[in-house]
Each structure stands twice: as structure tokens, then as C-alpha cells.
Write an enzyme that holds these catalytic residues in place. Structure first.
Site, mmCIF file in Angstrom:
data_model
loop_
_atom_site.group_PDB
_atom_site.id
_atom_site.type_symbol
_atom_site.label_atom_id
_atom_site.label_comp_id
_atom_site.label_asym_id
_atom_site.label_seq_id
_atom_site.Cartn_x
_atom_site.Cartn_y
_atom_site.Cartn_z
ATOM 1 N N CYS A 100 -77.250 32.984 8.895
ATOM 2 C CA CYS A 100 -78.108 31.843 9.237
ATOM 3 C C CYS A 100 -78.544 31.831 10.693
ATOM 4 C CB CYS A 100 -77.423 30.524 8.884
ATOM 5 S SG CYS A 100 -76.038 30.105 9.964
ATOM 6 N N CYS A 120 -64.678 35.436 21.058
ATOM 7 C CA CYS A 120 -64.298 34.137 21.601
ATOM 8 C C CYS A 120 -65.242 33.088 21.000
ATOM 9 C CB CYS A 120 -64.421 34.195 23.115
ATOM 10 S SG CYS A 120 -63.891 32.703 23.943
HETATM 11 ZN ZN LIG Z 1 -74.016 30.903 9.155
#
Ligand SMILES: [Zn+2]
Length: 135
Positions: A100, A120
Site C-alpha cells: 500500500c 527501525c
Molecule cells: Zn500496507
């Protein structure tokens, strides 16, 4: 790998709680130690909070001492994608959800073996599988 998800910023803003939107779509960063998962030892798989793709397994999580959830590898190389980030006057490598395109965090080359990488991440970008959605 599931199909890519493309939504308008207006749609994301409607769907995501404000703190998740700020991290995922506006590339915000949470305070160190002031986030949900930095110290979590719970087993499970961390999913993208925007599209629910599996991203990082808790088995690859380690205590980096940074105050952010840190992993030495994603669940699959194709789960994430990277981009060079020149913000804050530094050159860093940004990590994005490949499905996404949402911002997750940054990857650094000071992690433990075998990869030597430190992913991180922001807790607000993640949902640990088995949890109720923290909306
Ligand atoms: Zn995503």
C-alpha cells in the site's frame, strides 16, 4: 503476494486513526520509548496497520536499545520496499509497505547477524496479529 492497494489520501484519512495516519501517510515518527511495541516480547506477526499485509515476525524482533520496535529481517523480502530519504539533513533509507506504499520506518546497517540490518519501525504503522485493532 496480494495485489497492490491504491487509495486516495482522503480515503486513508477517513479510515485510519489520526496517529496512524500521521505515521503511515505523512511519514511521522513516534517518540522513542513512547510507543506501543518497542518493548513487546509477544509472539506473532506484525502486519501493516493500513492494509494488513504481514510484514515482520516477532521472532526477528530484537532489543536495539533505540526505543522503537526493531527487526533484523522482514517476513519476506518482497513485503517491503525502500526509498532514499533526505529529510532532516541526513540520508536514510525509508521502509515502505510494498502493498500500500505506507511509511513504516527506516532501515540502518547496524543490526545484528545474520543480516546486519536494523529495521527501525513505528508502532503506529503495525498491528500485531491476534490483537484487536487499536482504533
Ligand atoms: Zn500496507
Amino acid at each position: 503476494m496480494a495485489d497492490k492497494i491504491t487509495k486516495s489520501e482522503a480515503e486513508w484519512r477517513r479510515e485510519l486513526p489520526p496517529e496512524r495516519y500521521r505515521v503511515l501517510r505523512e511519514k511521522g515518527t513516534e517518540p522513542a520509548f513512547g510507543n506501543e511495541y518497542w518493548d513487546s516480547k509477544q509472539a506473532g506477526v506484525y502486519h501493516c496497520a493500513a492494509c494488513r499485509q504481514a510484514l515482520f515476525d516477532a521472532a526477528a524482533k530484537y532489543d536495539s536499545g533505540t526505543g522503537w520496535p526493531s527487526f533484523w529481517t522482514p517476513v519476506a523480502p518482497e513485503a517491503v520496499t525502500t526509498e532514499v530519504d533526505h529529510s532532516l539533513g541526513r540520508t536514510r533509507t525509508e521502509i515502505l509497505c510494498r502493498r500500500c506504499g505506507s511509511h513504516l520506518g527506516h532501515v540502518f546497517e547496524d543490526g545484528p547477524p545474520p543480516t546486519g540490518l536494523r529495521y527501525c519501525l513505528n508502532s503506529a504503522a503495525l498491528v500485531l496479529e491476534g490483537e484487536e485493532t487499536a482504533r
